[in-house]
Design a protein around this motif. Structure first.
Motif, short mmCIF file in Angstrom:
data_model
loop_
_atom_site.label_atom_id
_atom_site.label_comp_id
_atom_site.label_asym_id
_atom_site.label_seq_id
_atom_site.Cartn_x
_atom_site.Cartn_y
_atom_site.Cartn_z
N ILE A 171 5.01 15.83 60.99
CA ILE A 171 5.83 15.98 62.19
C ILE A 171 5.01 15.78 63.46
N GLN A 172 3.76 16.25 63.46
CA GLN A 172 2.94 16.10 64.66
C GLN A 172 2.72 14.62 64.99
N PHE A 173 2.46 13.81 63.97
CA PHE A 173 2.26 12.38 64.18
C PHE A 173 3.54 11.74 64.71
N LEU A 174 4.68 12.12 64.11
CA LEU A 174 5.97 11.57 64.54
C LEU A 174 6.29 11.96 65.97
N ALA A 175 6.03 13.23 66.32
CA ALA A 175 6.30 13.69 67.68
C ALA A 175 5.48 12.89 68.69
N ASN A 176 4.21 12.70 68.38
CA ASN A 176 3.35 11.94 69.27
C ASN A 176 3.84 10.51 69.43
N TYR A 177 4.29 9.92 68.32
CA TYR A 177 4.83 8.55 68.38
C TYR A 177 6.08 8.51 69.25
N ASN A 178 7.02 9.41 69.01
CA ASN A 178 8.28 9.40 69.77
C ASN A 178 8.05 9.54 71.27
N VAL A 179 7.19 10.48 71.64
CA VAL A 179 6.93 10.73 73.06
C VAL A 179 6.22 9.53 73.69
N THR A 180 5.25 9.00 73.00
CA THR A 180 4.48 7.88 73.54
C THR A 180 5.32 6.62 73.66
N ASN A 181 6.23 6.41 72.70
CA ASN A 181 7.00 5.16 72.66
C ASN A 181 8.46 5.33 73.08
N HIS A 182 8.81 6.52 73.58
CA HIS A 182 10.17 6.79 74.03
C HIS A 182 11.19 6.47 72.93
N ASP A 183 10.87 6.90 71.72
CA ASP A 183 11.72 6.65 70.56
C ASP A 183 12.34 7.97 70.11
N ARG B 133 16.01 6.47 61.35
CA ARG B 133 16.50 6.30 62.72
C ARG B 133 17.52 7.41 63.01
N LYS B 134 17.65 7.78 64.26
CA LYS B 134 18.52 8.89 64.63
C LYS B 134 19.95 8.67 64.14
N ALA B 135 20.42 7.44 64.18
CA ALA B 135 21.78 7.13 63.75
C ALA B 135 21.99 7.40 62.27
N ASP B 136 20.90 7.43 61.51
CA ASP B 136 20.99 7.63 60.05
C ASP B 136 20.51 9.02 59.62
N ALA B 137 20.29 9.90 60.57
CA ALA B 137 19.68 11.20 60.26
C ALA B 137 20.56 12.07 59.36
N ALA B 138 21.87 11.81 59.33
CA ALA B 138 22.77 12.60 58.49
C ALA B 138 23.31 11.79 57.32
N ASN B 139 22.73 10.63 57.06
CA ASN B 139 23.21 9.77 55.97
C ASN B 139 23.03 10.48 54.63
N PRO B 140 24.12 10.78 53.92
CA PRO B 140 24.02 11.55 52.67
C PRO B 140 23.15 10.89 51.60
N LEU B 141 23.22 9.58 51.50
CA LEU B 141 22.41 8.90 50.49
C LEU B 141 20.93 9.01 50.81
N TYR B 142 20.57 8.87 52.07
CA TYR B 142 19.17 8.99 52.46
C TYR B 142 18.66 10.41 52.24
N LEU B 143 19.53 11.40 52.50
CA LEU B 143 19.15 12.79 52.26
C LEU B 143 18.90 13.04 50.77
N VAL C 64 7.54 20.31 68.89
CA VAL C 64 6.25 19.63 68.95
C VAL C 64 6.29 18.51 69.99
N GLU C 65 7.43 17.87 70.15
CA GLU C 65 7.57 16.85 71.20
C GLU C 65 7.40 17.48 72.57
N ALA C 66 7.93 18.68 72.76
CA ALA C 66 7.76 19.39 74.03
C ALA C 66 6.28 19.69 74.27
N ASP C 67 5.56 20.07 73.21
CA ASP C 67 4.12 20.31 73.33
C ASP C 67 3.38 19.02 73.70
N ALA C 68 3.83 17.91 73.10
CA ALA C 68 3.18 16.62 73.38
C ALA C 68 3.38 16.22 74.84
N LYS C 69 4.57 16.45 75.37
CA LYS C 69 4.84 16.12 76.78
C LYS C 69 4.02 17.00 77.71
#
Length: 322
Positions: free
Chosen positions: A116-128, A262-272, A312-317
């Motif tokens: 999660i820490q790596f993902l948070a850093n990526y999202n904040v840095t890349n506005h994703d 991707r955020k649009a697929d975060a609740a996709n039952p098959l992916y879960l 963690v994204e809040a911490d990164a910011k």
């Protein structure tokens, strides 16, 4: 009524020929309708299958990883085919900087390589806004010593080495804080640095992560934070670990490894369902074998993982503003 619905035959005159024709046409309509119902129920479409989590029709899901050669991915893929009727397409990356952009650009459906820490850093840095949808495991970060059995035995101002890269430095400091060796301003975060140390019982030395094991073995330091892969390569026995972070603790939450979508697929039952399949006993057993028994498996809901990511994204910011 849509134009695709079966149409009733036009009204026929009351003649024997017309009656027979009408019956025949009606029978054809009934048969066609039944076939359409069977196709819709049994066949479905790949998009609806992915949306509902049912894979009556075979679908392919591409997953970005950095260790595709590991046997557990073959087992995972076989189980996905058997249990979910999903063909897993593994896309291997040699660089950690690549799987998230590939997912964001729809070259992948999911990825599994980061915590999660790596993902948070990526999202904040890349506005994703990539989201975690399933936990896999935490790999505790150990503090090793060749001469002492527990942190409290370290003498005052003992030299302790920690990695100097941003991710491992912060985590190393959190480990030392949990061990009672340092105090961090505000309790610390996944982005703390040595500048955030408010008090310390030991003398800290920052080194490249690949060098902390050598510093320990040559006696340059009294203790060292050593990542599992470097400890294994240096043949440091697991029994020489005098402390490690608790994988169930709040300070270890940012280091839970995850499946991401991707955020649009975060609740996709098959992916879960695919993410949950990682915890099949046969997969977990092979993951442990591949990692020398160091994995601590975690099952955390997607909702809780996403809440952890937000924190963690809040911490990164906040760290970026320093």
């Amino acid at each position: 009524m849509s134009t695709n619905d079966p149409q009733l035959p036009a009204k026929q005159r009351r003649s024997r020929t017309g009656l027979i024709t009408g019956i025949a046409v009606a029978a054809v309509v009934v048969i066609v309708t039944a076939v359409l119902i069977v196709v819709n129920v049994v066949g479905g479409s790949s998009s609806s299958s992915a949306a509902t989590g049912s894979s009556a029709k075979p679908v392919t899901v591409s997953i970005g990883v950095t260790d595709a050669a590991q046997p557990y991915w073959r087992t995972f893929s076989d189980l996905a085919k058997k249990k979910l009727n999903v063909t897993v397409k593994l896309v291997n990356f040699s660089d950690y900087s690549q799987p998230n952009p590939a997912l964001s650009q729809k070259q992948l459906d999911l990825n599994e390589f980061q915590h999660i820490q790596f993902l948070a850093n990526y999202n904040v840095t890349n506005h994703d806004d990539i989201q975690p949808i399933g936990a896999t495991a935490v790999y505790p970060l150990p503090l090793y010593s060749l001469n002492y059995k527990k942190p409290s035995e370290l003498p005052a101002n003992a030299k302790v080495a920690i990695p100097n890269d941003a991710i491992n430095e912060a985590r190393g400091l959190l480990v030392l804080q949990s061990a009672g060796l340092v105090d961090l301003k505000g309790g610390g975060s996944a982005f703390s640095t040595t500048a955030d140390v408010s008090s310390s019982k030991v003398q800290l030395t920052t080194l490249d992560a690949s060098q902390t094991a050598q510093a320990l073995q040559t006696g340059s330091v009294d203790a060292a934070i050593v990542n599992n892969n470097y400890a294994t390569a240096a043949k440091i026995p697991a029994t020489d670990a005098i402390f490690k972070d608790d994988p169930a603790s709040a300070s270890a939450a940012p280091y839970v490894n995850v499946f991401a979508a991707r955020k649009a697929d975060a609740a996709n039952p098959l992916y879960l369902k695919l993410a949950a399949l990682y915890h099949d006993p046969t997969v977990e057993k092979q993951v442990q074998t591949a990692n020398g028994g160091t994995a601590v498996f975690r099952t955390v809901s997607a909702k809780d993982l996403q809440a952890s990511l937000s924190k963690v994204e809040a911490d990164a910011k906040a760290a970026a503003k320093k």
